[in-house]
Motif scaffolding. Structure first.
Motif, PDB file in Angstrom:
ATOM      1  N   ALA A   1      10.527 -23.518 -20.761  1.00  0.00           N
ATOM      2  CA  ALA A   1      10.804 -24.329 -22.138  1.00  0.00           C
ATOM      3  C   ALA A   1      12.413 -24.723 -22.150  1.00  0.00           C
ATOM      4  O   ALA A   1      12.579 -25.833 -22.463  1.00  0.00           O
ATOM      5  CB  ALA A   1      10.546 -23.555 -23.253  1.00  0.00           C
ATOM      6  N   SER A   2      13.148 -24.083 -21.478  1.00  0.00           N
ATOM      7  CA  SER A   2      14.839 -24.653 -21.262  1.00  0.00           C
ATOM      8  C   SER A   2      15.124 -25.725 -20.439  1.00  0.00           C
ATOM      9  O   SER A   2      15.837 -26.266 -20.814  1.00  0.00           O
ATOM     10  CB  SER A   2      15.555 -23.231 -20.775  1.00  0.00           C
ATOM     11  OG  SER A   2      14.976 -22.835 -19.441  1.00  0.00           O
ATOM     12  N   SER A   3      13.944 -26.005 -19.780  1.00  0.00           N
ATOM     13  CA  SER A   3      14.238 -27.346 -18.883  1.00  0.00           C
ATOM     14  C   SER A   3      13.530 -28.515 -19.619  1.00  0.00           C
ATOM     15  O   SER A   3      13.778 -29.666 -18.972  1.00  0.00           O
ATOM     16  CB  SER A   3      13.301 -27.160 -17.286  1.00  0.00           C
ATOM     17  OG  SER A   3      12.177 -27.103 -17.709  1.00  0.00           O
ATOM     18  N   ILE A   4      13.389 -28.346 -20.833  1.00  0.00           N
ATOM     19  CA  ILE A   4      12.808 -29.498 -21.600  1.00  0.00           C
ATOM     20  C   ILE A   4      13.857 -30.195 -22.314  1.00  0.00           C
ATOM     21  O   ILE A   4      14.426 -29.330 -23.058  1.00  0.00           O
ATOM     22  CB  ILE A   4      11.500 -29.194 -22.357  1.00  0.00           C
ATOM     23  CG1 ILE A   4      10.238 -28.829 -21.780  1.00  0.00           C
ATOM     24  CG2 ILE A   4      11.048 -30.354 -23.200  1.00  0.00           C
ATOM     25  CD1 ILE A   4       9.195 -28.142 -22.481  1.00  0.00           C
ATOM     26  N   ASP A   5      14.097 -31.392 -22.140  1.00  0.00           N
ATOM     27  CA  ASP A   5      15.066 -31.945 -22.899  1.00  0.00           C
ATOM     28  C   ASP A   5      14.511 -33.187 -23.969  1.00  0.00           C
ATOM     29  O   ASP A   5      13.673 -34.031 -23.431  1.00  0.00           O
ATOM     30  CB  ASP A   5      16.166 -32.877 -21.776  1.00  0.00           C
ATOM     31  CG  ASP A   5      17.148 -33.325 -22.774  1.00  0.00           C
ATOM     32  OD1 ASP A   5      17.701 -32.837 -23.712  1.00  0.00           O
ATOM     33  OD2 ASP A   5      17.665 -34.629 -22.246  1.00  0.00           O
ATOM     34  N   LEU A   6      14.508 -33.329 -25.205  1.00  0.00           N
ATOM     35  CA  LEU A   6      14.207 -34.015 -25.996  1.00  0.00           C
ATOM     36  C   LEU A   6      15.253 -34.921 -26.604  1.00  0.00           C
ATOM     37  O   LEU A   6      16.315 -34.197 -27.293  1.00  0.00           O
ATOM     38  CB  LEU A   6      13.269 -33.360 -27.236  1.00  0.00           C
ATOM     39  CG  LEU A   6      12.178 -32.704 -26.862  1.00  0.00           C
ATOM     40  CD1 LEU A   6      11.490 -31.874 -28.095  1.00  0.00           C
ATOM     41  CD2 LEU A   6      11.144 -33.721 -26.500  1.00  0.00           C
ATOM     42  N   THR A   7      15.223 -36.252 -26.889  1.00  0.00           N
ATOM     43  CA  THR A   7      16.091 -36.834 -27.582  1.00  0.00           C
ATOM     44  C   THR A   7      15.325 -37.988 -28.588  1.00  0.00           C
ATOM     45  O   THR A   7      14.406 -38.614 -28.066  1.00  0.00           O
ATOM     46  CB  THR A   7      17.208 -37.620 -26.709  1.00  0.00           C
ATOM     47  OG1 THR A   7      16.380 -38.646 -25.812  1.00  0.00           O
ATOM     48  CG2 THR A   7      18.116 -36.729 -25.845  1.00  0.00           C
TER      49      THR A   7
END
Length: 151
Positions: free
Chosen positions: A67-73
């Motif tokens: 989960a820490s490797s997921i980036d949302l913008t």
């Protein structure tokens, strides 16, 4: 002529059928408003997009990702999801097995979804559980259906 059709690769027909299904999905997305767009099926991670009277819901099916490797913008009505799924095989130099078949996708990914104009970018929630990323974006109150009393 009949003999040449027998030697025609059967796998090619399967590819034509897959392409036809993908085109149908792109052209006629039942239940999906025209203002919400994504890419054709087959991309990683697979996503489902839906809408309720109060929110837009995006589900990304991405098992095996930290989960820490997921980036949302969220920028100008476009939600971008990116991250990486690492291979469980040992790195180079270690005792790495010879791979004969690889059906699971590894590596970096990036998906972008164009959202409708009625979303509220200040009201976004994201959770990742059991390999499913859920992003819920509230719709502006002015865009929500209102019941009108008849007098």
């Amino acid at each position: 002529m009949y003999e040449s059709m027998l030697s025609f690769p059967a796998a090619l027909f399967g590819e034509f059928d897959r392409l036809r299904r993908e085109m149908e999905d792109v052209v006629a997305s039942p239940g999906l408003p025209a203002s919400i767009r994504s890419v054709a099926p087959g991309s990683f991670p697979a996503i489902n997009i839906g809408r309720t009277p109060s929110s837009v819901e995006i589900y990304a099916f991405a098992p095996g990702i930290d989960a820490s490797s997921i980036d949302l913008t969220l920028d100008r009505g476009v939600l971008t999801m990116s991250g990486e799924r690492r291979s469980p095989l040992p790195e180079e130099g270690q005792q790495r097995p010879t791979v004969y078949s690889r059906e699971r996708v590894y590596g970096s990914f990036r998906r972008a979804v164009t959202l409708p104009d009625d979303i509220d970018p200040t009201q976004v929630q994201a959770t990742y559980r059991d390999g499913v990323l859920r992003v819920s974006i509230a719709r502006r109150e002015a865009a929500q259906p209102k019941r009108i009393a008849v007098q």
